[in-house]
Write a protein that holds these residues in place. Structure first.
Motif, mmCIF file in Angstrom:
data_model
loop_
_atom_site.group_PDB
_atom_site.id
_atom_site.type_symbol
_atom_site.label_atom_id
_atom_site.label_comp_id
_atom_site.label_asym_id
_atom_site.label_seq_id
_atom_site.Cartn_x
_atom_site.Cartn_y
_atom_site.Cartn_z
ATOM 1 N N ASP A 6 0.643 -1.200 -0.058
ATOM 2 C CA ASP A 6 0.029 -0.029 -0.111
ATOM 3 C C ASP A 6 0.943 1.316 0.013
ATOM 4 O O ASP A 6 1.455 1.538 1.088
ATOM 5 N N ILE A 7 0.971 1.789 -1.010
ATOM 6 C CA ILE A 7 1.779 3.087 -1.395
ATOM 7 C C ILE A 7 0.969 4.266 -1.735
ATOM 8 O O ILE A 7 1.492 5.374 -2.131
ATOM 9 N N THR A 8 -0.244 4.202 -1.230
ATOM 10 C CA THR A 8 -1.275 5.338 -1.882
ATOM 11 C C THR A 8 -1.029 6.605 -1.051
ATOM 12 O O THR A 8 -0.984 7.696 -1.745
ATOM 13 N N LEU A 9 -0.561 6.818 0.056
ATOM 14 C CA LEU A 9 -0.286 7.993 0.782
ATOM 15 C C LEU A 9 1.173 8.436 0.332
ATOM 16 O O LEU A 9 1.564 9.607 0.761
ATOM 17 N N ASN A 13 5.578 10.755 -8.051
ATOM 18 C CA ASN A 13 5.129 11.121 -9.458
ATOM 19 C C ASN A 13 5.675 9.942 -10.155
ATOM 20 O O ASN A 13 6.611 9.565 -10.228
ATOM 21 N N LYS A 14 4.672 9.470 -10.976
ATOM 22 C CA LYS A 14 4.645 8.181 -11.687
ATOM 23 C C LYS A 14 5.026 8.438 -13.178
ATOM 24 O O LYS A 14 4.975 7.430 -13.987
ATOM 25 N N LYS A 15 5.143 9.809 -13.392
ATOM 26 C CA LYS A 15 5.503 10.075 -15.001
ATOM 27 C C LYS A 15 6.928 9.420 -15.401
ATOM 28 O O LYS A 15 7.086 9.285 -16.349
ATOM 29 N N TYR A 16 8.018 9.247 -14.366
ATOM 30 C CA TYR A 16 9.341 8.618 -14.574
ATOM 31 C C TYR A 16 9.652 7.964 -13.406
ATOM 32 O O TYR A 16 8.918 8.023 -12.199
ATOM 33 N N GLU A 74 5.953 15.786 -1.059
ATOM 34 C CA GLU A 74 4.731 15.259 -0.318
ATOM 35 C C GLU A 74 5.201 14.446 0.844
ATOM 36 O O GLU A 74 4.320 14.235 1.860
ATOM 37 N N ASN A 75 6.414 13.961 1.045
ATOM 38 C CA ASN A 75 6.744 13.363 2.159
ATOM 39 C C ASN A 75 8.266 13.514 2.546
ATOM 40 O O ASN A 75 9.119 13.954 1.979
ATOM 41 N N ILE A 76 8.436 13.630 4.025
ATOM 42 C CA ILE A 76 9.653 13.547 4.574
ATOM 43 C C ILE A 76 9.877 12.389 5.138
ATOM 44 O O ILE A 76 9.177 11.594 5.680
ATOM 45 N N VAL A 77 11.095 11.878 4.699
ATOM 46 C CA VAL A 77 11.567 10.564 4.859
ATOM 47 C C VAL A 77 12.645 10.271 5.910
ATOM 48 O O VAL A 77 13.734 10.672 5.590
ATOM 49 N N PHE A 78 12.679 9.168 6.771
ATOM 50 C CA PHE A 78 13.612 8.642 7.408
ATOM 51 C C PHE A 78 14.150 7.514 6.893
ATOM 52 O O PHE A 78 13.335 6.623 6.839
ATOM 53 N N ASP A 79 15.472 7.299 6.618
ATOM 54 C CA ASP A 79 15.878 6.225 5.872
ATOM 55 C C ASP A 79 16.665 5.478 7.074
ATOM 56 O O ASP A 79 17.949 5.910 7.394
#
Length: 182
Positions: A6-9, A13-16, A74-79
């Motif tokens: 589930d990656i809806t949130l 950008n799926k253009k590339y 859209e998202n801030i990410v902790f890796d």
């Protein structure tokens, strides 16, 4: 195997998309440092078929964290690349709730025990997202040894602000149950 994470949130950008090539594709000089890029940008839509190849580990596919058309995030990410994902999740989820973030999701990456924790912030300017990420990282580093990187990151070239697609859901938080306690 079908890509059923589930990656809806994430609102990517799926253009590339970016595909890992295993060899140096591009050499980038940024802020006096040289970076060697092993991902190639593919200017074709990110389809379910390509995502299935990723989950089957035939290809390594990454998505861009920055919406380049509008210069927003859209998202801030902790890796997270540490050795105790449960402890990390517990500490970071408490911090995020204290800071007023109600929607966030942790996904498993290719390496067992490593996570990508997406904070679903919504339309945020790139500079604001970088500042929020630095603030959250510094607050969390007071409670845990630093075993993560933040994205988006202004110390890296824009082409390096990408993350591999998730391999599975670790845990998610949807703020409705916690909102009454805020």
């Amino acid at each position: 195997m079908a890509y059923n994470v589930d990656i809806t949130l994430i609102k990517m950008n799926k253009k590339y998309y970016y595909e890992y090539k295993g060899k140096i594709v591009n050499k980038i000089v940024y802020k006096g440092r040289t970076f060697f890029d092993k991902y190639e940008k593919v200017d074709k839509p990110l389809t379910l078929m390509i995502m299935n190849e990723h989950i089957e580990r035939k290809k390594i596919i990454a998505h861009d964290l920055i919406n380049r058309d509008r210069n927003i995030v859209e998202n801030i990410v902790f890796d997270y690349n540490g050795n105790n994902p449960e402890l990390f999740w517990n500490r970071v989820s408490l911090l995020l709730r204290e800071e007023g973030f109600l929607n966030f999701t942790a996904y498993n990456s290719k390496t067992p025990g490593h996570l990508h924790l997406y904070i679903h912030k919504g339309h945020t300017t790139l500079n604001e997202a970088i500042q929020i990420g630095k603030k959250l990282s510094s607050k969390l580093s007071l409670k845990l040894p630093k075993q993560w990187r933040m994205f988006p990151n202004d110390d890296l070239p824009p082409e390096f602000n990408i993350l591999n697609l998730p391999y599975g859901l670790f845990k998610k938080e949807r703020g409705a149950s916690w909102a009454k306690h805020m």
